[in-house]
Design a protein around this motif. Structure first.
Motif, PDB file in Angstrom:
ATOM      1  N   GLN A 131      -1.767   5.935   4.281  1.00 37.89           N
ATOM      2  CA  GLN A 131      -1.162   4.612   4.389  1.00 37.89           C
ATOM      3  C   GLN A 131      -0.147   4.404   3.268  1.00 37.89           C
ATOM      4  O   GLN A 131       0.936   3.847   3.493  1.00 37.89           O
ATOM      5  CB  GLN A 131      -2.242   3.536   4.342  1.00 37.89           C
ATOM      6  N   SER A 135       3.791   3.638   3.761  1.00 41.38           N
ATOM      7  CA  SER A 135       4.382   2.451   3.131  1.00 41.38           C
ATOM      8  C   SER A 135       5.526   2.837   2.204  1.00 41.38           C
ATOM      9  O   SER A 135       6.550   2.134   2.130  1.00 41.38           O
ATOM     10  CB  SER A 135       3.310   1.684   2.353  1.00 41.38           C
ATOM     11  N   SER A 140       6.229   3.449  10.309  1.00 42.23           N
ATOM     12  CA  SER A 140       4.980   3.248  11.047  1.00 42.23           C
ATOM     13  C   SER A 140       4.477   4.611  11.507  1.00 42.23           C
ATOM     14  O   SER A 140       5.249   5.584  11.578  1.00 42.23           O
ATOM     15  CB  SER A 140       5.197   2.317  12.235  1.00 42.23           C
ATOM     16  N   PRO A 160       2.648   0.261  20.691  1.00 42.75           N
ATOM     17  CA  PRO A 160       1.429  -0.211  20.015  1.00 42.75           C
ATOM     18  C   PRO A 160       0.727  -1.301  20.819  1.00 42.75           C
ATOM     19  O   PRO A 160       1.360  -2.206  21.365  1.00 42.75           O
ATOM     20  CB  PRO A 160       1.955  -0.746  18.681  1.00 42.75           C
ATOM     21  N   GLU A 163      -0.942  -4.452  15.985  1.00 42.60           N
ATOM     22  CA  GLU A 163      -0.561  -3.976  14.668  1.00 42.60           C
ATOM     23  C   GLU A 163      -1.701  -3.146  14.079  1.00 42.60           C
ATOM     24  O   GLU A 163      -2.867  -3.326  14.435  1.00 42.60           O
ATOM     25  CB  GLU A 163      -0.240  -5.152  13.742  1.00 42.60           C
ATOM     26  N   SER A 164      -1.334  -2.229  13.184  1.00 48.10           N
ATOM     27  CA  SER A 164      -2.375  -1.449  12.517  1.00 48.10           C
ATOM     28  C   SER A 164      -3.264  -2.389  11.706  1.00 48.10           C
ATOM     29  O   SER A 164      -2.799  -3.383  11.135  1.00 48.10           O
ATOM     30  CB  SER A 164      -1.748  -0.394  11.606  1.00 48.10           C
ATOM     31  N   GLN A 174      -5.000   2.240  14.538  1.00 45.56           N
ATOM     32  CA  GLN A 174      -4.056   1.604  15.457  1.00 45.56           C
ATOM     33  C   GLN A 174      -4.148   2.286  16.821  1.00 45.56           C
ATOM     34  O   GLN A 174      -4.303   3.511  16.917  1.00 45.56           O
ATOM     35  CB  GLN A 174      -2.624   1.690  14.926  1.00 45.56           C
TER      36      GLN A 174
END
Length: 407
Positions: A131, A135, A140, A160, A163-164, A174
């Motif tokens: 993650q 970030s 994504s 998707p 959202e995760s 996700q």
């Protein structure tokens, strides 16, 4: 012994006159020369196949293997110390993503491309380290992990569902809905029309920076929740199950950012199908049997139109073969169906030559004055007419069976 010699004499034609003999010799020379030239022409073709420098190896992570007969096998399993080494690499890899695929629908199988369309669900779960990587690059996860065998990016979509979200304990998850058109890589049509086909959906990391090589990033399959849905069946095909596993994808290239060959983690979900034998027989084999029956039984036809039957059969065979070949790609080998048609063509040519020979015997027997010679010609004609049905049927069935066993 005398009876055998007499029987062989029935099969041998009488010596023709000198003019006819010269034409027969010339014809044999032309045929022999043509066969030699054809053999030399075909000999120029190199059948050596340049093998791909890329390799797939099945890793030591848990996987589901499809044990059904005839399905495509992918990648050599790791052996001996390779298993231990791979487990150590998995333990040290800073980024791990657990992914699952649930195929709700496979459709539009096109063997001529070859490709198929598929839709279903995709989900991924990852830890805090990955993650932070996403970030830091403001990406994504669906921008990093994509379909490797997608052949139409304009219509392929990973959408998707939400959202995760953070699951707690530093885990993120996700879910997605996917749809797309995918390339069929392991297509083997040697046993067509009784062949199987494996439809792969392949996930791999898009890695323009060289951060997500095999030592750093692993795609681990979710065995519990992956599978095939209710609407994944194909008309005319029988489902033979599915498999899922992680593979070590070896690129024989540094892809511009490394001086060494790169390797990446690859996840393959494979749906397997077997063509229905009943459907294949009644749609492809049965019309051929009907057509060839007229050749097998040609000596039972007593009309003056018997000589036209082999010609009509040859033309019909051409149209029948073109009908099924239009749905197949250009292949570098003969399928089982092609081999059957080759036997059918040769048998038709033989029947054409037999009919011409029988007609020549009839004309000759009606013009000769010697009763012994006439009797000999009639016995020869009767023998050939009696032996041809069983002989031609034995050739068709026997050679087709041998071809199937060697395929």
């Amino acid at each position: 012994m005398k009876r055998i010699v007499n029987r062989l004499r029935l099969l041998l034609p009488r010596l023709p006159d000198q003019r006819q003999k010269r034409w027969n010799v010339l014809l044999l020379i032309v045929v022999a020369t043509s066969m030699i030239l054809l053999g030399r022409f075909l000999g120029y073709e190199s059948t050596d196949i340049v093998q791909s420098r890329e390799l797939l190896r099945l890793t030591s992570t848990p996987h589901i293997v499809n044990e059904a007969s005839g399905v495509a096998s992918r990648g050599k399993p790791l052996q001996g110390l390779e298993v231990k080494r791979d487990a150590e690499l998995l333990e040290k890899a800073p980024y791990k993503v657990y992914a699952g695929i649930y195929v709700t629908n496979n459709f539009d199988v096109d063997l001529e491309i070859p490709a198929f369309s598929s839709k279903g669900y995709l989900w991924m779960q990852w830890d805090q380290a990955f993650q932070d990587y996403l970030s830091g690059l403001e990406l994504s996860i669906e921008e990093v992990i994509s379909f490797e065998n997608d052949i139409n990016p304009e219509t392929t979509a990973i959408t998707p569902l939400r959202e995760s979200r953070e699951l707690g304990k530093g885990l993120f998850s996700q879910g997605f809905v996917y749809t797309g058109q995918f390339y069929i890589d392991a297509l083997d049509l040697r046993q067509f029309p009784f062949n199987s086909v494996s439809l792969p959906v392949v996930l791999e990391a898009e890695d323009p920076f060289g951060d997500l090589v095999f030592e750093n990033f692993r795609l681990i399959p979710d065995l519990r929740d992956s599978g095939l849905g209710l609407y994944s069946s194909l008309p005319g095909w029988l489902s033979r199950g599915w498999s899922i596993g992680e593979y070590r994808h070896h690129f024989s290239s540094g892809l511009g950012f490394s001086a060494e060959d790169n390797e990446f983690s690859q996840l393959i979900f494979d749906s397997s199908y077997q063509r229905s034998s009943w459907s294949a027989f009644w749609t492809l084999i049965q019309p051929l049997i009907v057509v060839m029956a007229s050749v097998v039984l040609i000596t039972r036809v007593l009309t003056e139109f018997r000589i036209e039957i082999p010609v009509a059969v040859l033309l019909t065979l051409i149209f029948l073969q073109e009908g099924y070949k239009s749905n197949l790609p250009d292949l570098s080998y003969l399928t089982f169906m092609d081999s059957v048609y080759v036997v059918a063509y040769l048998t038709s040519f033989m029947s054409f030559g037999l009919v011409l020979y029988l007609e020549a015997i009839k004309r000759r027997s009606s013009s000769v004055q010697d009763p012994d010679l006439r009797r000999l010609l009639l016995r020869r004609e009767l023998f050939l007419e009696q032996i041809w049905p069983s002989l031609s049927l034995s050739i068709l069935v026997g050679v087709s069976l041998i071809t199937w066993l060697l395929t």
